[in-house]
Design a protein around this motif. Structure first.
Motif, PDB file in Angstrom:
ATOM      1  N   MET A   1       0.838  -1.180   0.000  1.00  0.00           N
ATOM      2  CA  MET A   1       0.000   0.000   0.000  1.00  0.00           C
ATOM      3  C   MET A   1       0.882   1.242   0.000  1.00  0.00           C
ATOM      4  N   ARG A   2       0.557   2.184  -0.848  1.00  0.00           N
ATOM      5  CA  ARG A   2       1.356   3.386  -1.005  1.00  0.00           C
ATOM      6  C   ARG A   2       1.023   4.389   0.104  1.00  0.00           C
ATOM      7  N   LYS A   3       2.069   4.919   0.725  1.00  0.00           N
ATOM      8  CA  LYS A   3       1.892   5.866   1.811  1.00  0.00           C
ATOM      9  C   LYS A   3       1.638   7.262   1.252  1.00  0.00           C
ATOM     10  N   ARG A   4       0.723   7.976   1.862  1.00  0.00           N
ATOM     11  CA  ARG A   4       0.376   9.322   1.435  1.00  0.00           C
ATOM     12  C   ARG A   4       1.484  10.287   1.839  1.00  0.00           C
ATOM     13  N   LYS A   5       1.882  11.163   0.938  1.00  0.00           N
ATOM     14  CA  LYS A   5       2.911  12.154   1.224  1.00  0.00           C
ATOM     15  C   LYS A   5       2.359  13.217   2.167  1.00  0.00           C
ATOM     16  N   MET A   6       3.195  13.626   3.115  1.00  0.00           N
ATOM     17  CA  MET A   6       2.782  14.713   4.010  1.00  0.00           C
ATOM     18  C   MET A   6       2.957  16.066   3.330  1.00  0.00           C
ATOM     19  N   TYR A   7       3.993  16.156   2.499  1.00  0.00           N
ATOM     20  CA  TYR A   7       4.283  17.411   1.805  1.00  0.00           C
ATOM     21  C   TYR A   7       4.370  17.160   0.308  1.00  0.00           C
ATOM     22  N   LEU A   8       3.920  18.139  -0.454  1.00  0.00           N
ATOM     23  CA  LEU A   8       4.014  18.072  -1.910  1.00  0.00           C
ATOM     24  C   LEU A   8       5.155  18.965  -2.372  1.00  0.00           C
ATOM     25  N   SER A   9       5.954  18.448  -3.279  1.00  0.00           N
ATOM     26  CA  SER A   9       7.068  19.223  -3.830  1.00  0.00           C
ATOM     27  C   SER A   9       6.567  20.095  -4.978  1.00  0.00           C
ATOM     28  N   VAL A  10       7.457  20.907  -5.497  1.00  0.00           N
ATOM     29  CA  VAL A  10       7.130  21.747  -6.653  1.00  0.00           C
ATOM     30  C   VAL A  10       6.719  20.873  -7.833  1.00  0.00           C
ATOM     31  N   GLU A  11       7.432  19.780  -8.033  1.00  0.00           N
ATOM     32  CA  GLU A  11       7.118  18.868  -9.135  1.00  0.00           C
ATOM     33  C   GLU A  11       5.724  18.266  -8.963  1.00  0.00           C
ATOM     34  N   ASP A  12       5.370  17.930  -7.707  1.00  0.00           N
ATOM     35  CA  ASP A  12       4.035  17.393  -7.437  1.00  0.00           C
ATOM     36  C   ASP A  12       2.950  18.418  -7.774  1.00  0.00           C
ATOM     37  N   ILE A  13       3.186  19.668  -7.383  1.00  0.00           N
ATOM     38  CA  ILE A  13       2.224  20.745  -7.663  1.00  0.00           C
ATOM     39  C   ILE A  13       2.107  20.953  -9.174  1.00  0.00           C
ATOM     40  N   ALA A  14       3.246  20.910  -9.869  1.00  0.00           N
ATOM     41  CA  ALA A  14       3.231  21.077 -11.330  1.00  0.00           C
ATOM     42  C   ALA A  14       2.382  19.992 -11.975  1.00  0.00           C
ATOM     43  N   GLU A  15       2.559  18.757 -11.534  1.00  0.00           N
ATOM     44  CA  GLU A  15       1.796  17.641 -12.094  1.00  0.00           C
ATOM     45  C   GLU A  15       0.318  17.728 -11.718  1.00  0.00           C
ATOM     46  N   LEU A  16       0.044  18.062 -10.465  1.00  0.00           N
ATOM     47  CA  LEU A  16      -1.325  18.138  -9.972  1.00  0.00           C
ATOM     48  C   LEU A  16      -2.160  19.174 -10.725  1.00  0.00           C
ATOM     49  N   PHE A  17      -1.557  20.357 -10.983  1.00  0.00           N
ATOM     50  CA  PHE A  17      -2.294  21.437 -11.633  1.00  0.00           C
ATOM     51  C   PHE A  17      -1.996  21.568 -13.123  1.00  0.00           C
ATOM     52  N   GLY A  18      -1.125  20.708 -13.645  1.00  0.00           N
ATOM     53  CA  GLY A  18      -0.802  20.770 -15.067  1.00  0.00           C
ATOM     54  C   GLY A  18      -0.002  22.013 -15.428  1.00  0.00           C
ATOM     55  N   LEU A  19       0.976  22.364 -14.591  1.00  0.00           N
ATOM     56  CA  LEU A  19       1.780  23.566 -14.806  1.00  0.00           C
ATOM     57  C   LEU A  19       3.199  23.181 -15.189  1.00  0.00           C
ATOM     58  N   SER A  20       3.930  24.136 -15.733  1.00  0.00           N
ATOM     59  CA  SER A  20       5.353  23.915 -15.925  1.00  0.00           C
ATOM     60  C   SER A  20       6.012  24.016 -14.558  1.00  0.00           C
ATOM     61  N   VAL A  21       7.158  23.388 -14.402  1.00  0.00           N
ATOM     62  CA  VAL A  21       7.843  23.381 -13.111  1.00  0.00           C
ATOM     63  C   VAL A  21       8.236  24.802 -12.704  1.00  0.00           C
ATOM     64  N   SER A  22       8.688  25.599 -13.674  1.00  0.00           N
ATOM     65  CA  SER A  22       9.097  26.966 -13.347  1.00  0.00           C
ATOM     66  C   SER A  22       7.927  27.781 -12.795  1.00  0.00           C
ATOM     67  N   PHE A  23       6.748  27.592 -13.355  1.00  0.00           N
ATOM     68  CA  PHE A  23       5.590  28.330 -12.865  1.00  0.00           C
ATOM     69  C   PHE A  23       5.107  27.756 -11.529  1.00  0.00           C
ATOM     70  N   ALA A  24       5.263  26.451 -11.344  1.00  0.00           N
ATOM     71  CA  ALA A  24       4.862  25.820 -10.084  1.00  0.00           C
ATOM     72  C   ALA A  24       5.665  26.375  -8.912  1.00  0.00           C
ATOM     73  N   TYR A  25       6.910  26.771  -9.162  1.00  0.00           N
ATOM     74  CA  TYR A  25       7.709  27.390  -8.097  1.00  0.00           C
ATOM     75  C   TYR A  25       7.017  28.646  -7.578  1.00  0.00           C
ATOM     76  N   ARG A  26       6.494  29.455  -8.487  1.00  0.00           N
ATOM     77  CA  ARG A  26       5.798  30.680  -8.066  1.00  0.00           C
ATOM     78  C   ARG A  26       4.543  30.365  -7.267  1.00  0.00           C
ATOM     79  N   VAL A  27       3.832  29.319  -7.678  1.00  0.00           N
ATOM     80  CA  VAL A  27       2.613  28.931  -6.970  1.00  0.00           C
ATOM     81  C   VAL A  27       2.964  28.464  -5.553  1.00  0.00           C
ATOM     82  N   VAL A  28       3.996  27.631  -5.423  1.00  0.00           N
ATOM     83  CA  VAL A  28       4.417  27.141  -4.106  1.00  0.00           C
ATOM     84  C   VAL A  28       4.880  28.305  -3.236  1.00  0.00           C
ATOM     85  N   GLU A  29       5.566  29.264  -3.848  1.00  0.00           N
ATOM     86  CA  GLU A  29       5.999  30.471  -3.124  1.00  0.00           C
ATOM     87  C   GLU A  29       4.794  31.197  -2.521  1.00  0.00           C
TER      88      GLU A  29
END
Length: 194
Positions: A1-29
């Motif tokens: 069984m896969r464990k749920r992540k406590m924190y999402l990285s920039v790459e996770d946010i990029a994938e989740l919202f369909g963004l480029s990684v560079s733009f995901a950095y701004r969103v995480v900021e």
């Protein structure tokens, strides 16, 4: 069984919202700034999974920014495709108009927000289409033009037909040229010397 992540990285946010990684950095900021303003502990470059799930995190993106990010992504892929297919050389051989039509078609497919795309009459995951089209190089475009120039069939949906030809090019180019050589060699043996 896969464990749920406590924190999402920039790459996770990029994938989740369909963004480029560079733009995901701004969103995480922005998310981190919001968390800090609420006196939460902040880990730079990471966002608590619960925060993303509990909030409408997509609120951090205005419609204008979402559009700008898609334009930036499209321009980045355009440059990658130009490099892959040796755009300038192809334009000299086949004309800018013809080459640009194929580039735009590839960009539309690669940057599509659809989950699936119709290829060969089948629903193919967009990620698979994207992967295959990013493998298309100079020799594949030559092969596509060669095939299109030889085709005498009536095509009902030219866009779909060309997308299918581009998608299949990396998988069929070697077999096509092998068959051509075998055909030429076969006929070469039967021609009597004069």
């Amino acid at each position: 069984m896969r464990k749920r992540k406590m924190y999402l990285s920039v790459e996770d946010i990029a994938e989740l919202f369909g963004l480029s990684v560079s733009f995901a950095y701004r969103v995480v900021e922005r998310m981190n700034a919001d968390l800090a303003s609420k006196n939460y502990y902040v880990i730079l470059g990471r966002v608590p999974t619960r925060y993303v799930e509990d909030n409408e995190s997509y609120q951090y993106l205005s419609e204008q920014e979402k559009g700008r990010d898609r334009i930036q992504e499209r321009n980045e892929y355009r440059q990658l495709i130009h490099d892959n297919i040796e755009y300038e050389i192809l334009c000299q051989s086949y004309g800018t108009g013809r080459v640009e039509e194929l580039v735009e078609l590839m960009l539309d497919a690669i940057c599509s927000t659809k989950t699936y795309q119709q290829i060969n009459g089948e629903a193919v995951p967009t990620q698979v289409v994207k992967s295959r089209l990013l493998k298309v190089g100079y020799e594949h475009i030559q092969y596509v033009f060669f095939s299109l120039d030889r085709s005498t069939s009536k095509v009902k949906n030219i866009r779909q037909y060309m997308l299918t030809v581009l998608y299949n090019a990396p998988a069929t180019i070697n077999q096509f040229y092998d068959a051509e050589v075998r055909h030429d060699m076969y006929w070469g043996k039967d021609i009597p010397d004069r």
